[in-house]
Design an enzyme around this catalytic site. Structure first.
Site, PDB file in Angstrom:
ATOM      1  N   TYR A   4      -3.088  38.294 -89.340  1.00 17.93           N
ATOM      2  CA  TYR A   4      -2.095  38.176 -88.164  1.00 17.93           C
ATOM      3  C   TYR A   4      -1.945  36.787 -87.948  1.00 17.93           C
ATOM      4  O   TYR A   4      -1.222  36.453 -87.067  1.00 17.93           O
ATOM      5  CB  TYR A   4      -2.469  39.121 -87.086  1.00 17.93           C
ATOM      6  CG  TYR A   4      -2.337  40.435 -87.482  1.00 17.93           C
ATOM      7  CD1 TYR A   4      -1.599  41.043 -88.530  1.00 17.93           C
ATOM      8  CD2 TYR A   4      -2.869  41.516 -86.750  1.00 17.93           C
ATOM      9  CE1 TYR A   4      -1.516  42.344 -88.755  1.00 17.93           C
ATOM     10  CE2 TYR A   4      -2.958  42.827 -86.996  1.00 17.93           C
ATOM     11  CZ  TYR A   4      -2.259  43.273 -88.122  1.00 17.93           C
ATOM     12  OH  TYR A   4      -2.190  44.627 -88.197  1.00 17.93           O
ATOM     13  N   LYS A  12     -11.781  44.862 -98.887  1.00 15.71           N
ATOM     14  CA  LYS A  12     -11.528  45.066-100.195  1.00 15.71           C
ATOM     15  C   LYS A  12     -12.116  44.040-101.304  1.00 15.71           C
ATOM     16  O   LYS A  12     -11.000  43.425-101.872  1.00 15.71           O
ATOM     17  CB  LYS A  12      -9.699  45.293-100.300  1.00 15.71           C
ATOM     18  CG  LYS A  12      -9.218  46.538 -99.276  1.00 15.71           C
ATOM     19  CD  LYS A  12      -9.140  47.736-100.231  1.00 15.71           C
ATOM     20  CE  LYS A  12      -7.986  47.566-101.086  1.00 15.71           C
ATOM     21  NZ  LYS A  12      -8.207  49.034-102.011  1.00 15.71           N
ATOM     22  N   ASP A  49     -10.172  51.283 -98.147  1.00 20.26           N
ATOM     23  CA  ASP A  49      -9.301  52.609 -98.319  1.00 20.26           C
ATOM     24  C   ASP A  49     -10.291  53.901 -98.591  1.00 20.26           C
ATOM     25  O   ASP A  49      -9.816  54.758 -98.002  1.00 20.26           O
ATOM     26  CB  ASP A  49      -8.189  52.235 -99.571  1.00 20.26           C
ATOM     27  CG  ASP A  49      -9.117  51.705-100.835  1.00 20.26           C
ATOM     28  OD1 ASP A  49     -10.078  51.326-100.501  1.00 20.26           O
ATOM     29  OD2 ASP A  49      -8.612  52.070-102.112  1.00 20.26           O
ATOM     30  N   ASP A  69      -7.261  46.957 -87.501  1.00 22.76           N
ATOM     31  CA  ASP A  69      -5.937  47.825 -86.731  1.00 22.76           C
ATOM     32  C   ASP A  69      -5.825  49.310 -87.051  1.00 22.76           C
ATOM     33  O   ASP A  69      -5.724  49.992 -86.362  1.00 22.76           O
ATOM     34  CB  ASP A  69      -4.834  46.772 -86.904  1.00 22.76           C
ATOM     35  CG  ASP A  69      -3.701  46.621 -85.994  1.00 22.76           C
ATOM     36  OD1 ASP A  69      -3.936  47.792 -85.008  1.00 22.76           O
ATOM     37  OD2 ASP A  69      -2.567  46.193 -86.192  1.00 22.76           O
ATOM     38  N   ASP A 104      -7.280  52.873 -84.918  1.00 25.73           N
ATOM     39  CA  ASP A 104      -6.221  53.747 -84.571  1.00 25.73           C
ATOM     40  C   ASP A 104      -6.709  55.118 -85.094  1.00 25.73           C
ATOM     41  O   ASP A 104      -6.350  56.333 -84.300  1.00 25.73           O
ATOM     42  CB  ASP A 104      -4.788  53.307 -84.864  1.00 25.73           C
ATOM     43  CG  ASP A 104      -4.312  52.584 -83.685  1.00 25.73           C
ATOM     44  OD1 ASP A 104      -4.932  51.937 -82.938  1.00 25.73           O
ATOM     45  OD2 ASP A 104      -3.015  52.214 -83.718  1.00 25.73           O
TER      46      ASP A 104
END
Ligand code: NAD
Length: 368
Positions: free
Chosen positions: A142, A192, A225, A249, A253
């Site tokens: 970001y 990852k 993942d 992020d 959530d």
């Protein structure tokens, strides 16, 4: 001795409504537990724009920098939608996080037993869940450069860059390991590393910090993942999950909503230690300003009250009092007292925002 200082920025929409209930709770701890704070209050978001023409003034930033902790309600509202991007209420929130350099975002996912049936998962998978996601907040995809939308030949290309320095990884890793020591002593780091060099470095640095400083904490690594799958398959296997800004992020959530309503979710954002050894910190509910219910007394104040519980634990060294407050919220839910967001039966009667706050005070009193 002076009291610890707490700066309240109630903000917009339901922010001031839920914060009024937190003020009751702060008052209770002062009166009944001799835990007193010097509470200051100021403006952020649309409220600040209305008064000063900017969503956050330098004066408020200075107050936030010197407070022992900041407690924020929520910002935003449809009346500000047409403002220039730089003046929007949400910019105030982004600026305060950035100026305070709050690099570790703590998002607990805790299942109150009385709400287990609210989860999209089965009760036996979710019951007793208590995990903490630590998300890096000030770097990564970001913020990395280059970024933008550029022209390449006859088409446009959108670019964001995942970039992490060793020191950025190390400081958030230390935050996660430190938390794990206060909890069940386990950290699972997610990235990852199979396809991203930034993930390879992340794994290396986390392992180095672990070996050198936190060998007593159990460390595991997981591809993000797979982490997402494990979170919905068997979430109780985790204690602290450490991850970067982008994956955090999504994962935070996902984990948070396993436990039910947005009205129940607190958060903390922590920065570097201050002179007193405690981190710079901002506590806030995960939810926004909920303009659809603002001014109606329907907001659930629990997320904001639980954010104050996090402040008690992480900024004021009052873990037992934080436990007391969380138990009081649990007791209220166990009595079947619910704000509208926690009701599934159409004929059930909700309590108001103030009614929920009063019920928490009554439960605190009953717990003495
Ligand atoms: P929101 O979180 O404000 O609301 C989403 C839904 O959840 C709404 O239906 C709302 O009524 C409900 N809800 C939220 N909090 C609740 C509570 N405590 N009790 C009961 N119900 C609750 O998200 P949104 O509608 O996408 O955004 C509204 C405004 O808030 C926008 O301006 C947005 O930019 C802003 N926002 C601010 C923050 C923040 O201040 N941290 C976070 C998200 C959104």
């Amino acid at each position: 001795m002076t009291n610890p200082s707490l700066l309240i920025l109630a903000g917009d929409g339901i922010g001031p409504e839920v914060m009024a209930e937190v003020r009751k709770v702060i008052g209770w701890f002062g009166d009944r537990r001799a835990l007193r704070f010097d509470v200051g209050e100021d403006l952020i978001g649309g409220a600040s724009y209305d008064a000063h023409g900017t969503p956050l003034t330098d004066a408020v930033i200075a107050k936030a920098q010197s407070a022992d902790a900041v407690l924020l309600g929520a910002v935003g509202g449809p009346q500000y939608d047409t403002l220039d991007f730089s003046l929007k209420p949400e910019r105030g929130l982004l600026r305060i996080r950035k100026d305070m350099d709050l690099f570790a975002n703590l998002r607990p996912a805790q299942c109150f037993d009385a709400l287990a049936d609210f989860s999209s998962l089965k009760r036996d998978v979710i019951s007793g869940l208590d995990i903490m996601i630590v998300r890096e907040l000030t770097s990564g995809s970001y913020f990395g450069e280059p970024r933008g939308i550029f022209r390449e030949g006859n088409e446009r290309v959108g670019i964001n860059t995942q970039r992490y320095t060793e020191s950025e990884i190390a400081r958030v890793a230390r935050a996660a390991f430190g938390l794990a020591r206060q909890r069940k002593g386990k950290v699972c780091s997610m990235e990852k590393a199979n396809v991203m060099e930034s993930g390879v470095l992340w794994r290396e640095v986390v392992s180095e910090i672990h070996a050198a400083e936190y060998a007593d904490v159990a460390l595991s690594h997981m591809y993000a993942d797979n982490g997402a799958m494990q979170l919905v398959r068997a979430p109780r296997q985790f204690d602290v999950i450490l991850t970067d800004n982008l994956f955090g992020d999504l994962l935070s959530d996902c984990a948070a909503m396993l436990t039910g309503s947005l009205g129940m979710l607190p958060s903390a954002s922590l920065g570097a230690p201050m002179e007193n050894g405690r981190p710079k910190a901002l506590y806030e509910p995960v939810h926004g300003s909920a303009p659809d219910i603002a001014g109606q007394g329907r907001a659930n104040p629990s997320a904001c009250i639980l954010s104050f519980a996090m402040a008690l634990r992480y900024s004021f060294g009052q873990g037992a009092e934080a436990d007391r407050l969380e138990a009081a919220v649990g007791a209220v839910l166990a009595q079947g007292i619910r704000t509208a967001d926690l009701l599934s039966a159409p004929d059930a009667t909700p309590v108001s925002t103030a009614g929920m706050g009063d019920a928490v005070i009554a439960a605190l009193e009953a717990g003495l």
